[in-house]
Design a protein around this motif. Structure first.
Motif, mmCIF file in Angstrom:
data_model
loop_
_atom_site.group_PDB
_atom_site.id
_atom_site.type_symbol
_atom_site.label_atom_id
_atom_site.label_comp_id
_atom_site.label_asym_id
_atom_site.label_seq_id
_atom_site.Cartn_x
_atom_site.Cartn_y
_atom_site.Cartn_z
ATOM 1 N N GLU D 378 0.828 -1.201 0.000
ATOM 2 C CA GLU D 378 0.000 0.000 0.000
ATOM 3 C C GLU D 378 0.867 1.256 0.000
ATOM 4 O O GLU D 378 0.435 2.310 -0.469
ATOM 5 C CB GLU D 378 -0.926 0.006 1.222
ATOM 6 N N LEU D 379 2.045 1.136 0.584
ATOM 7 C CA LEU D 379 2.975 2.262 0.620
ATOM 8 C C LEU D 379 4.315 1.770 0.116
ATOM 9 O O LEU D 379 4.621 0.578 0.208
ATOM 10 C CB LEU D 379 3.167 2.754 2.064
ATOM 11 N N THR D 380 5.110 2.686 -0.378
ATOM 12 C CA THR D 380 6.503 2.314 -0.604
ATOM 13 C C THR D 380 7.205 2.405 0.742
ATOM 14 O O THR D 380 6.692 2.999 1.695
ATOM 15 C CB THR D 380 7.189 3.284 -1.569
ATOM 16 N N LEU D 381 8.374 1.819 0.811
ATOM 17 C CA LEU D 381 9.096 1.881 2.083
ATOM 18 C C LEU D 381 9.327 3.330 2.507
ATOM 19 O O LEU D 381 9.163 3.682 3.676
ATOM 20 C CB LEU D 381 10.438 1.161 1.955
ATOM 21 N N ASP D 382 9.681 4.173 1.528
ATOM 22 C CA ASP D 382 9.984 5.570 1.873
ATOM 23 C C ASP D 382 8.746 6.282 2.394
ATOM 24 O O ASP D 382 8.808 7.008 3.380
ATOM 25 C CB ASP D 382 10.545 6.301 0.657
ATOM 26 N N GLU D 383 7.624 6.029 1.726
ATOM 27 C CA GLU D 383 6.383 6.623 2.224
ATOM 28 C C GLU D 383 6.095 6.130 3.631
ATOM 29 O O GLU D 383 5.666 6.893 4.515
ATOM 30 C CB GLU D 383 5.212 6.241 1.312
ATOM 31 N N ALA D 384 6.357 4.850 3.837
ATOM 32 C CA ALA D 384 6.106 4.281 5.156
ATOM 33 C C ALA D 384 6.944 4.985 6.212
ATOM 34 O O ALA D 384 6.447 5.314 7.288
ATOM 35 C CB ALA D 384 6.392 2.786 5.145
ATOM 36 N N TYR D 385 8.197 5.258 5.878
ATOM 37 C CA TYR D 385 9.062 5.939 6.866
ATOM 38 C C TYR D 385 8.482 7.313 7.194
ATOM 39 O O TYR D 385 8.412 7.710 8.353
ATOM 40 C CB TYR D 385 10.484 6.096 6.320
ATOM 41 N N ASP D 386 8.048 8.025 6.158
ATOM 42 C CA ASP D 386 7.475 9.352 6.406
ATOM 43 C C ASP D 386 6.249 9.268 7.301
ATOM 44 O O ASP D 386 6.071 10.054 8.230
ATOM 45 C CB ASP D 386 7.071 10.011 5.079
ATOM 46 N N ARG D 387 5.410 8.289 6.981
ATOM 47 C CA ARG D 387 4.180 8.142 7.762
ATOM 48 C C ARG D 387 4.495 7.783 9.209
ATOM 49 O O ARG D 387 3.835 8.248 10.131
ATOM 50 C CB ARG D 387 3.286 7.054 7.149
ATOM 51 N N MET D 388 5.493 6.934 9.409
ATOM 52 C CA MET D 388 5.866 6.571 10.782
ATOM 53 C C MET D 388 6.217 7.815 11.567
ATOM 54 O O MET D 388 5.713 8.047 12.676
ATOM 55 C CB MET D 388 7.092 5.639 10.785
ATOM 56 N N THR D 389 7.080 8.621 10.972
ATOM 57 C CA THR D 389 7.510 9.836 11.658
ATOM 58 C C THR D 389 6.307 10.729 11.949
ATOM 59 O O THR D 389 6.138 11.229 13.059
ATOM 60 C CB THR D 389 8.503 10.597 10.756
ATOM 61 N N GLN D 390 5.466 10.854 10.953
ATOM 62 C CA GLN D 390 4.300 11.722 11.107
ATOM 63 C C GLN D 390 3.357 11.192 12.184
ATOM 64 O O GLN D 390 2.857 11.949 13.014
ATOM 65 C CB GLN D 390 3.585 11.789 9.752
ATOM 66 N N ASP D 391 3.128 9.883 12.193
ATOM 67 C CA ASP D 391 2.239 9.278 13.200
ATOM 68 C C ASP D 391 2.746 9.576 14.601
ATOM 69 O O ASP D 391 1.978 9.980 15.484
ATOM 70 C CB ASP D 391 2.176 7.757 13.018
#
Ligand SMILES: Nc1ncnc2c1ncn2[C@@H]1O[C@H](COP(=O)(O)OP(=O)(O)OP(=O)(O)O)[C@@H](O)[C@H]1O
Ligand SMILES: Nc1ncnc2c1ncn2[C@@H]1O[C@H](COP(=O)(O)OP(=O)(O)OP(=O)(O)O)[C@@H](O)[C@H]1O
Ligand SMILES: O=P(O)(O)OC[C@H](O)CO
Ligand SMILES: [Mg+2]
Ligand SMILES: [Mg+2]
Lengths: 344, 362, 318, 403, 362
Positions: D378-391
């Motif tokens: 659903e996400l690329t790894l990079d998007e996932a990293y951004d989302r983690m930080t944002q969460d």
């Protein structure tokens, strides 16, 4: 025409379809529940097995001379291709040390891949007895029954009173109340869990059965269903009762209530189901074991890191039993009642 | 023994007035029947008396007391509904006892009354049954029994027989008549059935569109209708009503309709007029020889019922006339018949439908 | 019963004397409305208050007022059609998942309840039993329903055993988004179909049999009778079923949550689950955001209600 | 008579063991009654926090969100007989229960110390003729080995990790993840974490790991592979010490299940510590009695019995040093217990800090939920990293907003 | 023009036989009415002809073909239901066109037929309305129209008027008669209404408990009932039927019932018998002077309908007799009247209810 087949007329494709559909439907509807029931009698190891067996099985154990404990029995394919029944003494790595029960002296070394456990039909009653012994089952049952019965009675009483008010009278604000009732049909309890909990704490009801009984008592569904049914009662009856000097309460209690029995039965069934199966809300408001309902008590097998499936399944079956009974007793109300209430 | 008086009673639903000022006095012990076409307000009037509807203006007076504000349960009247409105979940006994229980009567007294009423209505064997297990006539009797036990000030009936089949209706009608003879209470009875009204009533009240058209004894209405509405409404089959012009000629008066001219005696004081209506009941038209006939007509249809015959025949330029004769008339469709109106039973109405004469001297 | 009646009758009679019959309906409504007000309306108001405040505190006094911030947070999107572009991507995925779910679930729910109702309406032996059989799952709790099916669908479940025994590969149903959605839809239909079937059955039985005979006298073929007589006459009931199913489908939660856990990824995470997790099962219980989302959901459901009302109203008139 | 209530959950037999101990305590203290309210774990995680926030909690509770709930803990110091005993024996774990900035409160003890680490199915390795990678083997070494085993034996799952942030964090720290920035603020995503997450991602794509765990449920839900492992479908299973009792029970001697030391990365060879604590709560109206009970329960003798019977890794330094008498005669269980106990000293300090951080679950949840979404595509790894930080940022900001 | 023959038709539901072997031949173009008490099998028989029910044994023959196996949709008959069974979701036009569309008729032809039928039945203005927006009589006409457009081999009617009110029923009855005159098709008509049967039928078939009691023209049945069942069933009010013993005396025969003795001419061949039933219709009992009277009776009830009077009176030791007289009789309850049976219209039946004589010569 999928409605009725007259005697004598020849078979239409819909006739064949009907019976296939029904046969398939019954399997599909009951099959899973039966599977659950059967599975609940399996041992934890039996549950893990793949492919799963239909019936609960247990490995046969035999007493072998020179060994204190009974040994598990296996069917072993020997190197020469012959098949023997051997009991296993111990397993070391990928080699099992086995013995022929008839000849307890000689031990035989067998690669583990070439043995199959020999099993027999065995019911793991302990899935049921253990948890029931371990827990205050009777207390939970008692609480569940109280909650279900009292809540259902209250629901039936206040819902039918409200439905009576909405069905029999014309008064100012009636439409507003109806709109309101229907509007709240839409709100799933899940999304007001926390505020509802706040209200309950303010009323000092936490950890009392009232906390479970009262909040769900004024069901919009019930009011709606009963009202729709009461609307179908002939108005003449009510006027006849008025001519008979009946008070409004007597009209409600002695005329309308008994006549709404089919709808009340349907609501009773639903209410019993809702209350009996209720889990999330009791989990929030009940945290003392003396007030636990069955659903909380029996779900205690769902731990953080391990779910004790054999218990969970067995306890699921236990909670299903009353449902099945209600179903058996009220089946005719369900099928005719809901149809007649129209639930529209 | 109860007297009921309505004083300028009006009733509106929302903006629509459906009862337009009724004045009526019902004497104690009388059997009064309300008749009128569907929707004319019969039921509404009955329900106003019962207290199931309020009045918009005017007064309902029972035994001298204005009861406008009294709820139905306290007026002490009993009502028998068209649907019977028996409580389906109670036994016959319970149905009859319910009203008495509500007034907290003693058990034994209830028992006595219910049993008395049941034996009078011959439903004692069914006391334990539910209404569902009864036939239409039995249900009807239970409904009446429920009213009787209460010993009410008056009985109100709203088309109580209309759900029964023809034969049973005749039987129940006879029973009702003898019941009234026995009990002697005031009874108000709504029906749209001619025969019931004629046979049961002491007094018939003819309603039309929320107004009273005429009040009187049955034969009085039959013989002396005060307007075309009552003339057409009372009597079955309907009276033949024919629009005509009255022309004086030769010391006689002639009723002219199309090409037909019917001469009547000038003893009737009638001014020459373009608009007049004359009426003759089907049983008051005779088939006569050509020379005695008023008119000649073609038979459209003859209905032979065995004991009696109905002829539907159309005279030239006139609407169809119904003729009712006893016996089996050997008349065929298309045949010509010569008809004569029985003057003594002929009715004349003016242009507004008001009566001029009931019966014309020869 | 009798005693209870007597007990309550006296005060009610007195009330009736006092207030008159015209005010009695309010008395009858009172208990229900009181319970309702306390346990539904007050929480709804609190919920709204939550949605305009922030923080993780429970009591409103402790929560700072932040106005529509939670709402604008939810609405913060680059492109509403692409959840990925939204601040709160899970909320939007929940919405889109819910739309997909509702569409297919309602369509198939209606289809299968209709077929079932038609079949159960025929004169078949043991009709009572079959009706009961199809209704039975309605009585099961959502958790039990999900557990049963999960147990069947797992990697080592009985369905895979069946598949492998007839030579297919095992399917990891809960790893494939399409399968997961399929089973979420399937199981919820399985669990609730009986209810809708009964409504339709009632509708079918309300169609006068002489209409079918008239159609037969008119020389109508069976299929044509279905399309021209049965379906149009069942339409009002079908509408009711559609609207009810629609509302229930939007509210879907427990079954699917236990069955698929909302996965794989967020493929079966629906809007109510989003609200539940955000407000309840995260370490920081974000009551405000959850409340805002639930207010949004409430508005949507209310609109659906109005549609239903309009529909039923029209049916009563027309 | 005073009644004390403990809200408790069970994974195995610990409830029964605790009950026995409490029975004895009640016998010795007739004026006190202690009730164990056993709830589903879900209630501990979801209902208890709301109850506590509303002031409706019990006297004590067994919790796992050690820091997150710390504002509700009672400081037992005035009510216990010997604070020094607590400091000595529970020192490092007491910190986990404290609110930020507090360094003295004593609120409870660990009913169970957990250490994450892998199990292997040694029998499978033997059957496949593959040697177990030895001490100091890296995660990559293990990945190669388990794939070989799986290929040879047609085992469906070479390697499985619990779907848990806790499980990933140990290996991530081994790969060099720091978890916090210089100010001690959470900084979940760094190169170390990315290295670990990348591997995890790749293994899911190449079949080393099954998608059923990480690629199945949504959000922060936990999923374990314990049943698949017990069913001999898994060659290597990354879980933790808490599995020992149930493996002893379910697997028995069907195969040799072996705990192995945490594999290594460039920065460390560490697992994560963790566990469940029994804590005293502010909502209690009987602090004195709670203190007395805690004194009893925390005594070395009682805990020895408790850990011994439950097969839990002791959260008591004295007992850890002297060794608990584990009441099992299963050699595999004994070996596993020894392996995990021996791993404790080698746990990275970062791991301890992370475990002690109040909002660690916010970080874990962000980690698993987003990583899960990446694994299913659903996400690329990079998007996932951004989302983690944002969460993490958003949730901590929301929490801080209330003050 | 279609002829329908039933040959020993039997029908059983489960074990219960409800039609016990009916043989009947319905000539082409005839209007045949089935009458009989409720539950006697009228509807069942009609539905068997329609093909909506199968037969258990026997044959249904339409125009020479045995159609037992032919489904209703292929028999080419049209049926008008008691409930009308109009399709509520279709306009009147659609209702009428539906059957034609089924047979894939051309649009214009459908249009033509529907419009023709509609104008014949005077429902053209309502073609666009839904049935709900029509009155009872209009609906009835649409139901008939739906049958007409199909130009069926025969029309089947199952109590088509029973849902209408009295007045409308009379009107529709007349319309049906003229419809048959116009169309001339074979029509089979079920009713329990005397008057409909008498007025509409060419032939009446009287059914009782699944068997035919008598078949004949209306007046034939009225004048010459073959048994007590038909005698009692045909004619309204019912024929007075009195059980008596026949005694010969003085070259005459006396009918003895209780203390009453009624002498009749011995031209009737009747053996002395204990069980005999004599019948006299209410319209065939005259009120006469005491000296001419057969019996004297007390009036229980007199019903004055205006144009006619019903007396219910009980002679000593005999059951109540109904007497029907034209005009307004000045008779009071309790009064004595002297009655004479019109010998020419008197009927005699034997102990089994079979007719001995219809009309006794003086
Ligand atoms: N509740 C009501 N609201 C509005 N209008 C009403 C109501 N009840 C009756 N009406 C109207 O009042 C008029 C009189 O009705 P009522 O029922 O008294 O007629 P009726 O003479 O009894 O007719 P029927 O012979 O058909 O029973 C009718 O036009 C009716 O439509
Ligand atoms: N489907 C059925 N199953 C069993 N018995 C039936 C069925 N239909 C009719 N009967 C019985 O057959 C008998 C004849 O019924 P039928 O409807 O033909 O009577 P009918 O003469 O039309 O009566 P009515 O005048 O009341 O309409 C009745 O006794 C009835 O109970
Ligand atoms: O499963 P988690 O992520 O809660 O972590 C496991 C803990 O270490 C058990 O105490
Ligand atoms: Mg009326
Ligand atoms: Mg019939």
């Amino acid at each position: 025409m999928l409605t009725a087949r007259r005697g004598g007329a020849s078979w239409h494709w819909t006739d064949v379809f009907t019976y296939l559909y029904l046969a398939f439907g019954v399997c599909l509807m009951f099959g899973p529940v039966l599977w659950l029931a059967l599975s609940s009698f399996k041992t934890p190891a039996g549950l893990l097995e793949f492919p799963p067996t239909l019936l609960p099985l247990g490995q046969i154990e035999v007493e072998v001379e020179g060994h204190d404990k009974p040994l598990p029995l296996y069917e072993v394919t020997m190197e020469d291709g012959s098949v023997r029944e051997l009991a296993q003494i111990r397993r070391i790595g990928i080699i099992a040390q086995m013995v022929d029960p008839a000849d307890p002296e000689t031990s035989i070394r067998v690669p583990i891949a070439s043995r199959e456990p020999i099993r027999e039909f065995r019911v793991a009653w302990e899935n049921y007895t253990n948890p029931l012994e371990r827990f205050n089952f009777l207390t939970y049952l008692n609480n569940s029954v109280i909650v279900t019965v009292v809540a259902t009675l209250i629901t039936l009483l206040i819902n039918s009173m409200a439905a009576f008010g909405l069905a029999i009278y014309e008064f100012k604000g009636r439409n507003a109340v109806m709109l309101f009732v229907i509007g709240t049909l839409m709100i799933p309890i899940t999304i007001i869990l926390v505020p509802a909990y706040l209200v309950v704490t303010q009323l000092n009801m936490v950890n009392t059965l009232w906390a479970v009984i009262l909040p769900g008592a004024a069901t919009p569904t019930g009011v709606f269903l009963l009202r729709q049914y009461m609307l179908t009662l002939p108005r003449d009856l009510i006027e006849a009762a008025r001519m008979d000097k009946a008070s409004e309460w007597a009209i409600y209690w002695r005329i309308v209530l008994p006549l709404s029995l089919p709808a009340i039965a349907v609501l009773a069934i639903f209410s019993v189901m809702w209350r009996w199966n209720d889990f999330l809300w009791p989990l929030v408001v009940l945290n003392r074991s003396e007030v636990y309902t069955l659903q909380i008590g029996l779900n205690a097998f769902q731990g953080e890191l391990d779910v004790q499936w054999h218990y969970v399944l067995a306890m699921t079956v236990v909670t299903l039993i009353p449902v099945a009974l209600v179903f058996a007793f009220l089946q005719r109300f369900i099928t005719t009642g809901i149809a007649s209430t129209g639930m529209k | 023994m109860t007297e009921i008086i309505l004083k300028d009673v009006r009733k509106a639903y929302g903006d629509v007035e459906v009862i337009h000022g009724i004045d009526l006095s019902i004497d104690s012990g009388k059997f009064v029947v309300f008749v009128g076409p569907s929707g004319c307000g019969k039921s509404t009037l009955l329900r106003i008396i019962a207290g199931l509807e309020g009045v918009t203006s005017g007064d309902v007076v029972i035994d001298g007391d204005v009861v406008n504000e009294q709820p139905a349960s306290e007026r002490g009247l009993a009502m028998v509904f068209q649907s019977y409105a028996l409580y389906p979940h109670m036994s016959v006994y319970k149905n009859m006892a319910f009203g008495l229980e509500n007034s907290k009567m003693r058990r034994e007294e209830i028992d006595r009354r219910v049993n008395d009423a049941a034996s009078m209505l011959q439903i004692t064997p069914y006391l334990k049954r539910r209404p569902k297990a009864l036939s239409g006539g039995q249900r009807q009797r239970v409904a009446i029994g429920r009213a009787i036990v209460r010993d009410p000030k008056a009985f109100l009936f709203d088309e109580p027989l209309s759900n029964l089949d023809a034969e049973l209706r005749v039987a129940m009608r006879k029973e009702l008549a003898s019941l009234h003879a026995k009990l002697g209470g005031t009874m108000i009875y709504v029906t749209h059935d001619q025969v019931e009204a004629m046979t049961l009533a002491n007094t018939i009240v003819v309603l039309n569109a929320g107004r009273i058209e005429q009040v009187g004894a049955p034969l009085d209405l039959y013989n002396r209708p005060q307007n075309t509405f009552v003339a057409g409404f009372i009597g079955s089959p309907r009276m033949n009503l024919v629009d005509a012009a009255a022309e004086a000629s030769d010391g006689r008066i002639e009723l002219v309709t199309g090409p037909q001219r019917i001469a009547i005696s000038s003893s009737i004081r009638i001014t020459r007029s373009d608009k007049i209506t004359f009426g003759a009941r089907p049983e008051h038209i005779e088939i006569v020889d050509e020379k005695d006939a008023d008119i000649t007509a073609t038979v459209d249809l003859s209905e032979q019922l065995g004991g009696e015959t109905y002829l539907y025949c159309t005279p030239d330029g006139m609407p169809q006339l119904t003729v009712h004769q006893l016996g089996q008339l050997p008349v065929q469709r298309g045949q010509e018949v010569h008809l004569r109106f029985d003057r003594a039973s002929m009715h004349l109405f003016d242009g507004d439908g008001k009566v001029i004469a009931n019966g014309i001297p020869q | 019963m009798r005693i209870l009646f007597g007990l309550l009758e006296t005060p009610f009679r007195a009330l009736q004397r006092l207030l008159g019959i015209g005010r009695m309906p309010y008395i009858f409504l009172l208990p229900n409305l009181a319970f309702f007000g306390i346990f539904v309306i007050v929480p709804l108001i609190i919920n709204f208050a939550f949605s305009v405040t922030g923080g993780d505190e429970l009591f409103l006094n402790d929560r700072p007022y932040i106005g529509g911030e939670q709402y604008s947070y939810l609405a913060d999107c680059g492109n509403y059609l692409d959840p990925q572009s939204c601040r709160e991507d899970r909320f939007w995925r929940g919405i889109y998942n819910t739309i997909t779910f509702v569409f297919f679930q309602v369509a198939f729910m209606v289809l299968f309840s209709l077929i079932t109702a038609l079949i159960l309406n025929r004169e078949i032996r043991g009709r009572g039993f079959f009706r009961a059989a199809f209704f039975f799952p309605v009585l099961l709790s959502p958790v039990v329903v999900a557990l049963i099916w999960k147990w069947i669908l797992l990697r080592d479940g009985v369905l895979n055993a069946g598949l492998t025994s007839i030579g297919f590969e095992r399917i990891l149903f809960f790893v494939d988004p399409t399968w997961s959605m399929f089973w979420a839809i399937f199981v919820s239909i399985w669990a609730h179909m009986g209810f809708y079937t009964l409504i339709l059955l009632a509708g079918l039985q309300a169609i006068p049999p002489d209409l079918y005979e008239a159609a037969e006298m008119d020389g109508t073929k069976r299929e044509r009778v279905f399309w021209r007589i049965t379906l149009p006459l069942l339409w009002p009931n079908l509408l009711v079923v559609i609207v009810l199913a629609l509302i229930k489908a939007v509210q879907i939660f427990d079954e699917v949550f236990v069955l698929t856990g909302g996965g794989p990824g967020t493929a079966t995470q629906f809007i109510v689950q989003y609200i539940y997790t955000t407000g309840f099962s995260n370490q920081v219980q974000n009551f405000g955001l959850a409340a805002a989302a639930s207010v949004v959901l409430g508005v949507v459901l209310f609109v659906l209600t109005l549609v239903q009302l309009a529909v039923t109203r029209r049916r009563e008139d027309g | 008579e005073t009644e004390l209530r403990i809200t408790w959950y069970n994974d195995g037999n610990e409830g029964e063991v605790m009950r026995e101990i409490l029975d004895r305590y009640e016998a010795a203290n007739p004026d006190v009654k202690v009730t164990l309210d056993v709830v589903p774990y879900k209630a501990i995680l979801e209902s208890l926090p709301v109850q506590l926030a509303a002031g409706e909690g019990p006297d004590l509770a067994r919790v796992t969100d050690l820091g997150g709930l710390s504002e509700h803990y009672m400081d037992l110091t005035p009510h216990i007989s010997d604070a020094a005993y607590w400091e000595t024996n529970f020192g490092p774990f007491l910190k986990w229960l404290r609110q930020p900035g507090d360094d003295s409160a004593i609120s409870g003890f660990m009913t169970q110390l957990t250490v994450t680490g892998p199990y292997v199915n040694k029998t499978l390795f033997e059957q496949a003729g593959v040697d177990l990678p030895g001490d100091g083997a890296t995660w990559d070494d293990w990945a190669v080995a388990v794939r070989e085993v799986a290929d040879k034996l047609e085992i469906p799952i070479p390697m499985a990790w619990d779907r848990s942030g806790h499980r990933v964090s140990g290996p991530a720290i081994s790969m060099g993840a720091k978890m916090f920035d210089a100010d001690g603020k959470p900084a979940l995503v760094d190169d170390g974490l990315k290295a670990m997450a990348g591997k995890l991602y790749d293994w899911h794509q190449d079949g080393t790991m099954p998608k059923e765990l990480w690629g199945s449920v949504s959000g922060s839900q936990y999923l374990g592979a314990n049943e698949d492992f017990a069913n001999a479908q898994v060659a290597m299973y990354m879980s933790g010490s808490w599995q020992i009792p149930q493996f002893a029970d379910k697997i028995g001697d069907a195969f040799d299940w072996w705990a192995v030391p945490a594999p290594c990365g460039p920065a460390a060879c560490t697992g994560m510590p963790g566990g469940a604590a029994l804590v005293a709560l502010k909502t209690s109206e009987h602090p004195e009695e709670v203190g007395k009970l805690m004194d009893y329960l925390s005594s070395e003798e009682v805990l020895n019995e408790f850990y011994g019977k439950t097969l839990f890794i002791p959260g008591h330094l004295g007992l850890a040093a002297n060794g608990v008498e584990f009441q099992t005669d299963d050699p595999r269980a004994k070996h596993a217990l020894e392996t995990f106990a021996a791993a404790v000293p080698g746990i990275s300090p970062t791991a301890f800090d992370l475990q002690g951080y109040v909002n660690n679950r916010v970080m874990f949840n962000a980690l698993i939920s987003r990583l899960g979404e990446a694994i299913v595509g659903e996400l690329t790894l990079d998007e996932a990293y951004d989302r983690m930080t944002q969460d993490v940022e958003q949730q901590i900001a929301e929490k801080e907003r209330g003050g």
